[in-house]
Structure formats: structure tokens, C-alpha cells
Design a protein around this motif. Structure first.
Motif, PDB file in Angstrom:
ATOM      1  N   LEU A  52      40.164  28.925  46.752  1.00  0.00           N
ATOM      2  CA  LEU A  52      39.997  30.254  46.180  1.00  0.00           C
ATOM      3  C   LEU A  52      40.216  30.247  44.670  1.00  0.00           C
ATOM      4  CD1 LEU A  52      41.812  32.448  48.869  1.00  0.00           C
ATOM      5  CD2 LEU A  52      39.379  31.927  48.667  1.00  0.00           C
ATOM      6  N   LEU A  53      41.109  29.403  44.201  1.00  0.00           N
ATOM      7  CA  LEU A  53      41.438  29.371  42.779  1.00  0.00           C
ATOM      8  C   LEU A  53      40.390  28.639  41.956  1.00  0.00           C
ATOM      9  CD1 LEU A  53      43.550  30.010  40.557  1.00  0.00           C
ATOM     10  CD2 LEU A  53      44.590  27.785  41.050  1.00  0.00           C
ATOM     11  N   THR A  54      39.861  27.540  42.495  1.00  0.00           N
ATOM     12  CA  THR A  54      38.972  26.675  41.699  1.00  0.00           C
ATOM     13  C   THR A  54      37.509  26.789  42.118  1.00  0.00           C
ATOM     14  OG1 THR A  54      39.272  24.777  43.186  1.00  0.00           O
ATOM     15  CG2 THR A  54      40.865  25.039  41.394  1.00  0.00           C
ATOM     16  N   GLY A  55      37.168  27.775  42.960  1.00  0.00           N
ATOM     17  CA  GLY A  55      35.800  27.893  43.454  1.00  0.00           C
ATOM     18  C   GLY A  55      34.827  28.544  42.489  1.00  0.00           C
ATOM     19  N   GLY A  56      35.303  28.917  41.304  1.00  0.00           N
ATOM     20  CA  GLY A  56      34.421  29.532  40.324  1.00  0.00           C
ATOM     21  C   GLY A  56      34.024  30.949  40.676  1.00  0.00           C
ATOM     22  N   PHE A  57      34.842  31.636  41.432  1.00  0.00           N
ATOM     23  CA  PHE A  57      34.505  32.995  41.867  1.00  0.00           C
ATOM     24  C   PHE A  57      34.831  34.008  40.767  1.00  0.00           C
ATOM     25  CE2 PHE A  57      35.648  30.797  45.889  1.00  0.00           C
ATOM     26  CZ  PHE A  57      34.393  30.840  46.490  1.00  0.00           C
ATOM     27  N   ASP A  58      33.944  34.973  40.624  1.00  0.00           N
ATOM     28  CA  ASP A  58      34.209  36.092  39.719  1.00  0.00           C
ATOM     29  C   ASP A  58      35.075  37.146  40.399  1.00  0.00           C
ATOM     30  OD1 ASP A  58      32.533  35.397  37.348  1.00  0.00           O
ATOM     31  OD2 ASP A  58      30.932  35.457  38.860  1.00  0.00           O
ATOM     32  N   VAL A  59      34.947  37.249  41.703  1.00  0.00           N
ATOM     33  CA  VAL A  59      35.732  38.209  42.475  1.00  0.00           C
ATOM     34  C   VAL A  59      35.780  37.732  43.918  1.00  0.00           C
ATOM     35  CG1 VAL A  59      33.742  39.680  43.011  1.00  0.00           C
ATOM     36  CG2 VAL A  59      36.039  40.683  42.995  1.00  0.00           C
ATOM     37  N   LEU A  60      36.872  38.043  44.604  1.00  0.00           N
ATOM     38  CA  LEU A  60      37.034  37.693  46.007  1.00  0.00           C
ATOM     39  C   LEU A  60      37.083  38.962  46.845  1.00  0.00           C
ATOM     40  CD1 LEU A  60      39.860  35.004  45.657  1.00  0.00           C
ATOM     41  CD2 LEU A  60      37.453  34.558  46.179  1.00  0.00           C
ATOM     42  N   ILE A  61      36.359  38.950  47.966  1.00  0.00           N
ATOM     43  CA  ILE A  61      36.484  39.992  48.981  1.00  0.00           C
ATOM     44  C   ILE A  61      37.176  39.363  50.176  1.00  0.00           C
ATOM     45  CG2 ILE A  61      35.280  41.611  50.487  1.00  0.00           C
ATOM     46  CD1 ILE A  61      32.905  41.524  48.590  1.00  0.00           C
ATOM     47  N   GLN A  62      38.239  39.996  50.649  1.00  0.00           N
ATOM     48  CA  GLN A  62      38.980  39.461  51.786  1.00  0.00           C
ATOM     49  C   GLN A  62      39.016  40.502  52.897  1.00  0.00           C
ATOM     50  OE1 GLN A  62      42.783  38.468  50.054  1.00  0.00           O
ATOM     51  NE2 GLN A  62      42.042  36.530  49.214  1.00  0.00           N
ATOM     52  N   ASP A  63      38.447  40.152  54.053  1.00  0.00           N
ATOM     53  CA  ASP A  63      38.546  41.038  55.205  1.00  0.00           C
ATOM     54  C   ASP A  63      40.023  41.185  55.556  1.00  0.00           C
ATOM     55  OD1 ASP A  63      38.643  41.991  57.970  1.00  0.00           O
ATOM     56  OD2 ASP A  63      36.482  41.657  57.996  1.00  0.00           O
ATOM     57  N   GLU A  64      40.482  42.428  55.648  1.00  0.00           N
ATOM     58  CA  GLU A  64      41.908  42.687  55.857  1.00  0.00           C
ATOM     59  C   GLU A  64      42.437  42.075  57.138  1.00  0.00           C
ATOM     60  OE1 GLU A  64      45.579  44.600  57.139  1.00  0.00           O
ATOM     61  OE2 GLU A  64      43.628  44.710  58.160  1.00  0.00           O
ATOM     62  N   LEU A  65      41.575  41.867  58.140  1.00  0.00           N
ATOM     63  CA  LEU A  65      42.034  41.256  59.381  1.00  0.00           C
ATOM     64  C   LEU A  65      42.496  39.815  59.172  1.00  0.00           C
ATOM     65  CD1 LEU A  65      39.474  42.699  61.957  1.00  0.00           C
ATOM     66  CD2 LEU A  65      41.806  43.461  61.467  1.00  0.00           C
ATOM     67  N   CYS A  66      42.164  39.246  58.002  1.00  0.00           N
ATOM     68  CA  CYS A  66      42.649  37.902  57.652  1.00  0.00           C
ATOM     69  C   CYS A  66      44.012  37.951  56.963  1.00  0.00           C
ATOM     70  CB  CYS A  66      41.651  37.199  56.727  1.00  0.00           C
ATOM     71  SG  CYS A  66      40.028  36.900  57.434  1.00  0.00           S
TER      72      CYS A  66
END
Length: 373
Positions: free
Chosen positions: A61-75
Motif C-alpha cells: 500500500l505504501l510503495t504501490g504508487g497510489f494517489d488514493v486508496l479505497i478500502q472496503d470497510e468490511l476489511c
């Protein structure tokens, strides 16, 4: 933008929540975003908590080059510790996609207290919220009072279009014979099939038939209990367990049903309600949860309290004998669908929200207040 979407298992899983995630992911990709699905293994709740200790997940998650993360709350069991580390290391902003909170489901109080602790920690670890209903917004606020950005992106019912005209709905309503009821959801405790069967046992079999459409393998013990109860109540000739259906089969049964009937199901929104209304099906739902955001009691359906087993028989008998009333409600249900937001509307709202999150300067220090349960 490069967007990471974290879920458990496969995006093709047949539930309303996964349908929402799937349509959002594909819609954002069609708008030009690069969407990467980060699939986590499921397992027991303890196993899911343990995955939050994985350095590999944090690193991805940190080094994946993402501009933004969406996390399904069930996770949430696997993410609340990871998100704390991401914050300390100035990782990408995180938006929680909340369908409903586990701690709001019916279960022993001590279990919900433990769940609320984990869910509160997760909700406090993110930078914003994508919510599927006003009911879900209030549920989140009941755990964590916050000043973070949020958007309510309602699910839609236009996956199959509006396949029945008013004349076809009229012919179906006036068709002689029992009311064809549809239960559309996996056979799990939250969906309320057991109390529905008990309530139906008190209604003459000439009045109704029930089709249960949904998976039996999400909670096999509960599904077996439902099938056993069906036999014990003498309902085997009136209740069909059809399992999950392909889209074309689902369209067919929705087109021939009279009523959507899940009066004891707790829903964070209830996509199936709106999809049923697209076919002109009045809906009988539960006052608990978000069903009341779509169902207007006595207009396009009915709302029952969770413990009201006596309320259902009278409604079914009335609609069985008064088919013009059934037709009026059916046409009103279809009108509700027509006026509701589309999936495209929801995806565009989420797109605007994510762009705003990306532009926010830095990941501000929290000003949350934990709401005591």
C-alpha cells in the motif's frame, strides 16, 4: 489517478456489497483512472486480524504508487493497524467505502462491543468516507464523530434497465393465483429468512409462494437450519431455494414475481430493493437499517419492525385479494426506481470526491471524538 481498492476475496463475489465495489471499480476505470484491486484472503475474524500484521500488505500500500486508496470497510480487521503505519509514513490518503457496520447487526451484545472497538479503530484511521446511505452515515457518526470529507453515493437499481412496461405490470398484478414473493439475498442471519418463514407459516398457502434467490454456502449451517425449518413448518411445497442465479435467470424471476419480501433483513442500503422496484415490485422491508430510505410505508411497499411477525400475514392477504391496490403500489415502486440515482451518478460523485481528496494538502492531524457505545 492511480487508485488502490482493497477487498476480501474476489470482486466477482455475488453480494450487494461486491456488486457496488465492482461497478465503482469499473466505472472509475472507464473515467480514465488506473484501478488496482488489492485482494486479501478471508478466513476467520482472528485470521483477518492477523493479516494486519503483515509487512507485505503495508509495503504494497505504501510503495504501490497510489494517489488514493479505497478500502472496503468490511476489511477493517486487516487494515486499522496498517493505516496507522501509513499515516506515520505519509502514505496516500485513504477513503473507507462503508456498506454497513458489522457491529450494527443483531448478535450478542458482547460480540458487538468487541466488533465496535475494531471498527472504531479502523474508521479513525482513514481520511474520508464513501457511504452508501444516510443510515450508514449515521452509523459511522455513532462510532466516530469526525470532520473529515465524506460523500453519500447511493447504489442504483438500473443494472437491468426498466424491463417491464405499465401494461405488463398490470397483467402480472391481475394474474390469478398466489402472490409470488421473492427473497433476494444470501441465506445468512442478517437477511432474516428464519423469521420470515415463521411469519409465512401463519398465512394460507393459497395466498403466497416464496422463491429464495441467493447463496446457501456463505453460512452453510444457517442455510441448513432454514431448509429444515421450511420442512418442519410444512412449507416445502410453497418455498423454493433456488440458490444464486445468473443475470438472465434473475431477470426472468423478477419479471414474474409480485412482491419483494424481506421484512426482517437489516440492510446498509438494500440494492435488491431498488432492483426489484425496477420491475414494478412493491417491497416489504424492515424499519431497522436503510430500507426506509427507499420504501415509503403504504405507498411503494411496507416496513415492519424486526420482531413484528404478526404484521406480515395481514398485508399479504390484503394484497392477494385487492389486486388493484397491488397494481397501484407496483406502479409507484417503478416510479421510485425511475426517479432514483443511476450507477453512473454514483460513480461520478465518487470520482469528484477522490479528486478532492487527492488535492487536499497533506494528511491532517485527527480531530476525532470517539463515541462511546
Amino acid at each position: 489517478m492511480r487508485i488502490g481498492l482493497t477487498i476480501y476475496g474476489s470482486l466477482e463475489t455475488l453480494t450487494g456489497g461486491y456488486l457496488y465495489d465492482r461497478i465503482v471499480a469499473r466505472g472509475l476505470a472507464e473515467l480514465g483512472h488506473a484501478v488496482e484491486v488489492i485482494s486479501l484472503a478471508g478466513g476467520s475474524y482472528l485470521q483477518r486480524l492477523g493479516r494486519g500484521l503483515s509487512p507485505g500488505l503495508h509495503r504494497r500500500l505504501l510503495t504501490g504508487g497510489f494517489d488514493v486508496l479505497i478500502q472496503d470497510e468490511l476489511c477493517h480487521p486487516s487494515l486499522f493497524l496498517v493505516n496507522r503505519r501509513l499515516r506515520r509514513q505519509a502514505g496516500p490518503p485513504v477513503a473507507a467505502l462503508v456498506h454497513h457496520l458489522l457491529c450494527k447487526e443483531t448478535r450478542p451484545r458482547w460480540q458487538n462491543m468487541l466488533l465496535s472497538m475494531a471498527e472504531r479503530s479502523f474508521l479513525a484511521s482513514v481520511d474520508g468516507f464513501i457511504l452508501n446511505s444516510e443510515t450508514t452515515r449515521r452509523s459511522v457518526a455513532s462510532l466516530v464523530a469526525h470532520h473529515r470529507p465524506q460523500v453519500i453515493a447511493y447504489p442504483a437499481g438500473d443494472r437491468f434497465g426498466s424491463p417491464l412496461c405499465a401494461d405488463a405490470i398490470g397483467r402480472r398484478a391481475r394474474r390469478p393465483g398466489p402472490l409470488e414473493l421473492i427473497f433476494l439475498g444470501h441465506v445468512i442471519p442478517r437477511k432474516g429468512l428464519l423469521p420470515l418463514l415463521n411469519a409465512l407459516a401463519g398465512v394460507n398457502r393459497d395466498v403466497w409462494r416464496l422463491s429464495v434467490v441467493g447463496g446457501l454456502d456463505f453460512d452453510p449451517a444457517h442455510a441448513q437450519k432454514a431448509q429444515l425449518l421450511t420442512r418442519q413448518l410444512g412449507l416445502a411445497d410453497s418455498v423454493r431455494f433456488l440458490g444464486p442465479l445468473r443475470d438472465e435467470e434473475l431477470v426472468k424471476i423478477l419479471g414474474t414475481s409480485h412482491l419483494f419480501c424481506m421484512p426482517y433483513a437489516y440492510e446498509g442500503f438494500g440494492i435488491a430493493i431498488l432492483e426489484a422496484m425496477a420491475f414494478g415490485l412493491p417491497a416489504i422491508g424492515c424499519r431497522d437499517g436503510a430500507a426506509g430510505e427507499t420504501i415509503r410505508h403504504g405507498t411503494n411497499g411496507f416496513l415492519l419492525r424486526p420482531g413484528d411477525r404478526a404484521g406480515l400475514p395481514g398485508l399479504l392477504v390484503k394484497l392477494h385479494h385487492h389486486r388493484e391496490e397491488l397494481l397501484r403500489m407496483a406502479l409507484t415502486a417503478r416510479a421510485t426506481y425511475i426517479k432514483s440515482p443511476t450507477w453512473q451518478d454514483g460513480v461520478q460523485a465518487i470520482d469528484r470526491f477522490l479528486r478532492q481528496m487527492k488535492r487536499r494538502p497533506g494528511r491532517a492531524k485527527r480531530t476525532d471524538t470517539h463515541v462511546q457505545g
